[in-house]
Design an enzyme around this catalytic site. Structure first.
Site, PDB file in Angstrom:
ATOM      1  N   GLN A 238       0.790  -1.132  -0.036  1.00  0.00           N
ATOM      2  CA  GLN A 238       0.011  -0.127  -0.201  1.00  0.00           C
ATOM      3  C   GLN A 238       1.038   1.355   0.135  1.00  0.00           C
ATOM      4  O   GLN A 238       0.380   2.414  -0.072  1.00  0.00           O
ATOM      5  CB  GLN A 238      -0.795  -0.074   1.391  1.00  0.00           C
ATOM      6  N   PHE A 269      -5.928  -4.081   3.119  1.00  0.00           N
ATOM      7  CA  PHE A 269      -6.958  -3.782   4.607  1.00  0.00           C
ATOM      8  C   PHE A 269      -6.037  -3.368   5.673  1.00  0.00           C
ATOM      9  O   PHE A 269      -6.270  -3.346   6.840  1.00  0.00           O
ATOM     10  CB  PHE A 269      -7.544  -5.029   5.021  1.00  0.00           C
ATOM     11  N   GLU A 273       0.529  -1.929   4.505  1.00  0.00           N
ATOM     12  CA  GLU A 273       0.896  -0.537   4.871  1.00  0.00           C
ATOM     13  C   GLU A 273       2.222  -0.552   5.281  1.00  0.00           C
ATOM     14  O   GLU A 273       3.097   0.628   4.588  1.00  0.00           O
ATOM     15  CB  GLU A 273      -0.061   0.335   5.899  1.00  0.00           C
ATOM     16  N   ARG A 351      -5.591   7.454  17.130  1.00  0.00           N
ATOM     17  CA  ARG A 351      -7.043   7.158  16.372  1.00  0.00           C
ATOM     18  C   ARG A 351      -7.937   6.479  17.266  1.00  0.00           C
ATOM     19  O   ARG A 351      -9.321   6.936  17.247  1.00  0.00           O
ATOM     20  CB  ARG A 351      -6.748   6.576  14.996  1.00  0.00           C
ATOM     21  N   ARG A 383      -7.917  -1.956   8.685  1.00  0.00           N
ATOM     22  CA  ARG A 383      -9.192  -1.198   8.353  1.00  0.00           C
ATOM     23  C   ARG A 383      -9.925  -0.301   9.585  1.00  0.00           C
ATOM     24  O   ARG A 383     -10.262  -1.109  10.467  1.00  0.00           O
ATOM     25  CB  ARG A 383     -10.136  -1.905   7.626  1.00  0.00           C
ATOM     26  N   PHE A 385      -7.910   1.551  11.478  1.00  0.00           N
ATOM     27  CA  PHE A 385      -6.793   1.963  12.080  1.00  0.00           C
ATOM     28  C   PHE A 385      -6.893   2.592  13.661  1.00  0.00           C
ATOM     29  O   PHE A 385      -6.472   3.691  13.918  1.00  0.00           O
ATOM     30  CB  PHE A 385      -6.355   3.127  11.259  1.00  0.00           C
ATOM     31  N   THR A 483      -3.943  11.282  10.587  1.00  0.00           N
ATOM     32  CA  THR A 483      -3.754  12.039  11.494  1.00  0.00           C
ATOM     33  C   THR A 483      -2.282  12.641  11.728  1.00  0.00           C
ATOM     34  O   THR A 483      -2.022  13.749  12.171  1.00  0.00           O
ATOM     35  CB  THR A 483      -3.732  11.180  12.818  1.00  0.00           C
ATOM     36  N   ALA A 552      -5.983   5.431   5.436  1.00  0.00           N
ATOM     37  CA  ALA A 552      -6.948   6.373   6.048  1.00  0.00           C
ATOM     38  C   ALA A 552      -8.008   6.700   5.184  1.00  0.00           C
ATOM     39  O   ALA A 552      -8.475   7.723   5.195  1.00  0.00           O
ATOM     40  CB  ALA A 552      -6.215   7.572   6.482  1.00  0.00           C
ATOM     41  N   GLU A 753     -13.082   2.974   5.135  1.00  0.00           N
ATOM     42  CA  GLU A 753     -12.858   2.297   6.393  1.00  0.00           C
ATOM     43  C   GLU A 753     -14.319   2.665   7.252  1.00  0.00           C
ATOM     44  O   GLU A 753     -14.769   1.590   8.032  1.00  0.00           O
ATOM     45  CB  GLU A 753     -11.852   2.682   7.241  1.00  0.00           C
TER      46      GLU A 753
HETATM   47  N1  MTE Z   1     -11.433  -2.779  -0.015  1.00  0.00           N
HETATM   48  C1  MTE Z   1     -10.694  -3.890  -0.584  1.00  0.00           C
HETATM   49  N2  MTE Z   1     -11.508  -4.588  -1.713  1.00  0.00           N
HETATM   50  N3  MTE Z   1      -9.478  -4.286  -0.429  1.00  0.00           N
HETATM   51  C2  MTE Z   1      -8.907  -3.718   0.642  1.00  0.00           C
HETATM   52  O1  MTE Z   1      -7.711  -4.214   0.619  1.00  0.00           O
HETATM   53  N4  MTE Z   1      -8.652  -1.846   2.207  1.00  0.00           N
HETATM   54  C3  MTE Z   1      -9.204  -0.868   2.977  1.00  0.00           C
HETATM   55  C4  MTE Z   1     -10.467   0.108   2.112  1.00  0.00           C
HETATM   56  N5  MTE Z   1     -11.132  -1.113   1.324  1.00  0.00           N
HETATM   57  C5  MTE Z   1      -9.254  -2.533   1.225  1.00  0.00           C
HETATM   58  C6  MTE Z   1     -10.782  -1.993   0.957  1.00  0.00           C
HETATM   59  C7  MTE Z   1      -8.703   0.058   3.871  1.00  0.00           C
HETATM   60  S1  MTE Z   1      -7.965  -0.487   5.242  1.00  0.00           S
HETATM   61  C8  MTE Z   1      -8.316   1.284   3.517  1.00  0.00           C
HETATM   62  S2  MTE Z   1      -7.696   2.453   4.224  1.00  0.00           S
HETATM   63  C9  MTE Z   1      -8.945   1.936   2.073  1.00  0.00           C
HETATM   64  O2  MTE Z   1      -9.929   0.713   1.470  1.00  0.00           O
HETATM   65  C10 MTE Z   1      -8.033   2.320   1.161  1.00  0.00           C
HETATM   66  O3  MTE Z   1      -8.324   2.864   0.003  1.00  0.00           O
HETATM   67  P1  MTE Z   1      -8.969   4.251  -0.272  1.00  0.00           P
HETATM   68  O4  MTE Z   1      -8.021   4.912   0.728  1.00  0.00           O
HETATM   69  O5  MTE Z   1      -8.609   4.215  -1.886  1.00  0.00           O
HETATM   70  O6  MTE Z   1     -10.259   3.980  -0.075  1.00  0.00           O
HETATM   71  N1  HPA Z   2      -4.427   6.222   9.082  1.00  0.00           N
HETATM   72  C1  HPA Z   2      -4.009   5.069   8.263  1.00  0.00           C
HETATM   73  N2  HPA Z   2      -2.901   4.900   8.144  1.00  0.00           N
HETATM   74  C2  HPA Z   2      -2.081   5.866   8.749  1.00  0.00           C
HETATM   75  C3  HPA Z   2      -2.336   6.769   9.411  1.00  0.00           C
HETATM   76  C4  HPA Z   2      -3.928   6.984   9.595  1.00  0.00           C
HETATM   77  O1  HPA Z   2      -4.424   7.837  10.329  1.00  0.00           O
HETATM   78  N3  HPA Z   2      -1.375   7.397   9.758  1.00  0.00           N
HETATM   79  C5  HPA Z   2      -0.211   6.959   9.523  1.00  0.00           C
HETATM   80  N4  HPA Z   2      -0.864   5.685   8.743  1.00  0.00           N
HETATM   81 MO1  MOS Z   3      -6.108   1.406   5.966  1.00  0.00          MO
HETATM   82  S1  MOS Z   3      -6.195   0.502   7.781  1.00  0.00           S
HETATM   83  O1  MOS Z   3      -5.778   3.113   6.651  1.00  0.00           O
HETATM   84  O2  MOS Z   3      -4.751   0.902   5.199  1.00  0.00           O
END
Ligand code: MTE
Ligand code: HPA
Ligand code: MOS
Length: 801
Positions: A238, A269, A273, A351, A383, A385, A483, A552, A753
């Site tokens: 990620q 998910f 990261e 968070r 997800r 966080f 954050t 995030a 999330e």
């Molecule tokens: N959806 C799918 N299909 N697969 C994933 O790994 N990760 C989740 C969410 N939805 C995820 C998902 C998490 S933890 C986050 S932070 C966001 O997607 C990240 O992507 P976005 O910022 O583009 O929404």
């Molecule tokens: N959310 C998700 N990932 C992160 C954050 C947060 O607030 N800060 C650092 N990594």
């Molecule tokens: Mo999502 S836990 O911020 O990768």
């Protein structure tokens, strides 16, 4: 010609010359652009298929393990610690090295750079050096001709470890003041005095389990040495920029020698990261030692044993409240089980503090957050966080208050919601300006028929001796922005080729969430071309540098805006060009349906592009965005950490079997706020998936470490994620029909999330069902997850013999 050149200069600013002021230029609100923003086009707002859907279904979408291997590629497998805590006295790899196909072993002493990973806290060795700190910690890797040979050999490595006492329990860690980072306390008002003066006081403890990410594609990296000390790393990550930094640091190189690429992940998910960086560093170190390309594809069991999970939490709380159930004081200790190193535990635990209010005003409150060090995997982003671990405790407390007073939990929740003109400042001093909780919950209460169903549930329970039902509505308010303020920036590159086709690249990564698709929609509309003319290419550190993690939930907000700005620069260039041809103002030019329309003439986008190219007009641009308005003080955790909030609410109805403790989710109604959706199908998919994942966390997904500290649930045979059969028969998702009140791309809101926390309604509904079996007013002590055993325990007042 002169006019055209002048117009062009005034409106462009794109290209290398304009890069330095790109931030300021793009921060201008859309209305100050020399040209009107694109009219809402045809791509944004439509339920476009995911850009890879067809390829994924056909098996034609490439994941890292599908990339054809270069000649000479070797495979690495990790050597795992078998002791939770101990002195590492020696590593004997002779038996492993003697096996057929085995090429070498790579240990800490083979690291040319810093043997400690380049994490923020700098507390985690790449390979265990002289101590091991959890079962599954990686001591080194075995490299062989095939992944199977490497794995088999890795098991033959003998570790000489002198065991030391291990800390496995989060409460024991807290008692011993064993922390990965210092405690953080957030306080407002006079909680101690307010507690004294409260009409009612309750106290309790809660234990909430962690969660394995269980991405379909396991962690993987493929490290390829290139000419003159350069590296190309394929990483399922990620955060390609962080992987680049870690690999460069470990190899003792500058970042410019390392390129990291990720076309897509099979789910992240949060688990990719930071954790993806480890595989990449291990593979690169093996490739460095053996001078060959090396791939490291984790076996699923090893992935479970090595990588961090959602932080398990434990809580001690005392709450004061009045006769109506309104909270008058809260004292909360939150213990985060961080595992053996800090990783992202600091921001995760922060968070959790930021989300302990969830949707509710807390006037007098003190939250003490302890970041506990245990001899387990280093827990990480997942997800939400830390948000879910904050939300669940306040929801548990409100459920307990309602039962203690004999009130409907929904009424108690509503009484505690943030107000509009008063009671609207969070415990971290941020004013809640976009509160839609009241109408949103009222709408769901009506559409789900909550009141009638509450009566029906009571009637069912009165006549059903064994199967009991429960129902609950819980809301969510989730803060959007990293954050760490500096992460809230993004870049993008948009290229228009001479045939009029468009190629997009941005700093975000695709993990199935549909990020690329949404940003392609935004770019298509900005240029007024059909969605099909836009392609998105692999995320690469060499294209957009220094990109933040896709995390995030802010992938679309950040990268979508950056890409929109990049496309807008190209549009401005083309508009100025056409205005010069037609002798009109550039502001009068429209881009729609693959046409560029001036007051004089409509021309095909492709024709204008060809002509513009011939006239040496720049047809590509960068774009840069940083989130406005946010700021906060890291030491006191006060300020405005979030640009805005995403809201939602869920109504869940469950049935439990009081003889076995089994539970089933019968019906779920969700009303969720995504602002003006860029892609309703994708957003609804995110809401459904997030909810089910949250439900899994709180029902069947249980991580069990044994007395030696070994994770015993390290495969699908023992770790149970929801299956299609667990999706409730009635599962309805509606979208709240209002745009984001802040200026965000397309009027949308982040969605990744927030819906995860709607799964808490299932846990509260199970507690409601348990409560129906006991005397009125009796507390329900349910540990999360609500496995059959834990439900049985709760039915027996906390004991299970
Ligand atoms: N959806 C799918 N299909 N697969 C994933 O790994 N990760 C989740 C969410 N939805 C995820 C998902 C998490 S933890 C986050 S932070 C966001 O997607 C990240 O992507 P976005 O910022 O583009 O929404
Ligand atoms: N959310 C998700 N990932 C992160 C954050 C947060 O607030 N800060 C650092 N990594
Ligand atoms: Mo999502 S836990 O911020 O990768």
């Amino acid at each position: 010609m002169t006019t055209r050149d002048k117009d062009f200069t005034a409106s462009s600013g794109g290209g290398p010359g304009g890069a330095a002021d790109a931030g300021e230029r793009n921060l201008a609100p859309a209305t100050q652009s020399p040209h009107a923003p694109a009219a809402r086009g045809q791509a944004v707002g439509a339920s476009r298929f995911h850009e890879s859907a067809r390829a994924q279904v056909a098996g034609a979408a490439t994941y890292i393990d599908d990339i054809p291997e270069l000649r000479g590629t070797l495979h690495a497998a990790p050597i795992l610690s078998t002791v939770a805590h101990g002195k590492l006295r020696g590593v004997d790899a002779r038996a492993a090295l003697a096996l057929p196909g085995v090429r070498g072993v790579v240990l800490a002493q083979d690291i040319p750079g810093d043997p400690i990973l380049a994490t923020f806290v700098h507390d985690e060795p790449i390979f265990a050096i002289d101590t091991v700190q959890h079962i599954g910690q990686v001591v080194g890797v075995i490299v062989a001709d095939s992944a199977m040979a490497a794995r088999r050999a890795a098991r033959q490595v003998k570790l000489d470890i002198e065991p030391l006492p291990a800390t496995l329990d989060v409460r024991a860690a807290h008692a011993a003041k064993s922390y990965v980072l210092p405690p953080v306390v957030v306080r407002r008002g006079e909680p101690e005095a307010a507690l004294q003066g409260s009409k009612h006081v309750l106290q309790g403890q809660l234990e909430v389990g962690g969660q394995e990410h269980f991405y379909l594609e396991g962690q993987i990296a493929y490290a390829i040495p290139r000419e003159q000390g350069q590296w190309h790393i394929h990483s399922s990550t990620q955060h390609p920029g962080e992987v680049q930094h870690w690999v460069a640091h470990a190899l003792h190189l500058e970042n410019n020698a390392v390129t990291v690429e990720c076309r897509r992940m099979g789910g992240g998910f949060g688990g990719k990261e930071t954790q993806a960086g480890h595989m990449a560093v291990w593979a690169a170190l093996a490739a460095h030692k053996l001078r060959r390309p090396v791939k490291l594809r984790m076996d699923r069991d090893d992935d479970f044993m090595v990588t961090g999970k959602r932080h398990p939490f434990a809580y001690d709380w005392q709450v004061g409240f009045d006769d109506t159930g309104r909270i008058t004081a809260l004292q909360l200790d939150m213990l985060a089980n961080c595992g053996f190193s800090a990783d992202l535990s600091g921001p995760v635990a922060d968070r959790a503090i930021f989300h302990t209010d969830n949707a509710y005003f807390l006037s007098d409150v003190v939250i003490s957050s302890y970041r506990c060090k245990t001899n387990t995997q280093s827990h990480t982003a997942y997800r939400g966080f830390g948000g879910p671990q904050g939300v669940i405790v306040i929801e548990a407390i409100l459920g307990d208050i309602a039962r203690a007073l004999g009130l409907d939990p929904l009424d108690v929740r509503k009484r505690n919601l943030y107000g509009i003109d008063e009671r609207n400042v969070t415990h971290y001093q941020m004013k809640v300006e976009d509160n839609i909780l009241h109408p949103l919950i009222d709408t769901l209460e009506q559409s789900s028929n909550y009141r009638q169903r509450r009566e029906a549930v009571a009637a069912w329970n009165a006549r059903s001796p064994v199967i009991k039902r429960g129902i609950a509505i819980t809301p969510v308010k989730f803060g959007i922005s990293f954050t760490a303020t500096f992460f809230n920036q993004a870049g993008a590159l948009v290229h228009v080729f001479t045939d009029g086709s468009v190629q997009l690249n941005h700093g975000g990564t695709e993990m199935g969430q549909g990020l690329h698709t949404k940003i392609m929609q935004v770019v298509a509309d900005e240029l007024g071309v059909p969605f099909e003319r836009v392609r998105c290419t692999a995320t690469e550190t060499g294209k957009v540098p220094n990109a933040s993690a896709t995390a995030a939930s802010s992938g679309t907000d950040l990268n979508g805006r950056a890409a929109q700005f990049a496309a807008r620069n190209i549009r401005d260039n083309l508009a100025a060009f056409v205005a010069g041809l037609d002798g009109c103002g550039a502001g009068a030019i429209r881009f729609r349906d693959g046409q560029i329309i001036s007051p004089k003439q409509s021309r095909a986008f492709d024709d204008v592009v060809k002509l513009a190219y011939a006239n040496r007009i720049q047809l590509w641009s960068d774009g840069f965005y940083r989130t406005p308005k946010i700021h906060y003080d890291k030491t006191t955790l006060t300020g405005r950490p979030f640009y805005y909030f995403s809201y939602g609410a869920a109504c869940s109805e469950v049935a439990i079997d009081t003889l076995t403790g089994e539970s089933r989710v019968l019906a779920v109604d969700i009303l969720h706020d995504v602002g003006t959706s860029i892609n309703p199908a994708i957003d609804i998919g995110q809401i459904e998936g997030g909810f089910i994942q949250g439900m899994g966390w709180l029902t069947t997904e249980q991580l069990v470490w044994n007395e030696q500290g070994k994770l015993t649930t390290h495969a699908p045979s023992t770790y149970k994620i929801p299956a299609t059969g667990d999706v409730p028969a009635h599962f309805r998702v509606d979208l709240w029909p209002e745009a984001n009140r802040e200026d965000n791309v397309g009027g949308s809101k982040a969605v990744g999330e927030p819906p995860f926390m709607l799964g808490i309604s299932v846990w509260e509904a199970i507690r409601d069902a348990v409560a129906s079996t006991g005397p009125a007013g009796q507390a329900v002590k349910l540990t999360a997850p609500a496995t059959a055993e834990n439900v049985l325990r709760a039915l027996r007042g906390g004991q299970l013999d």
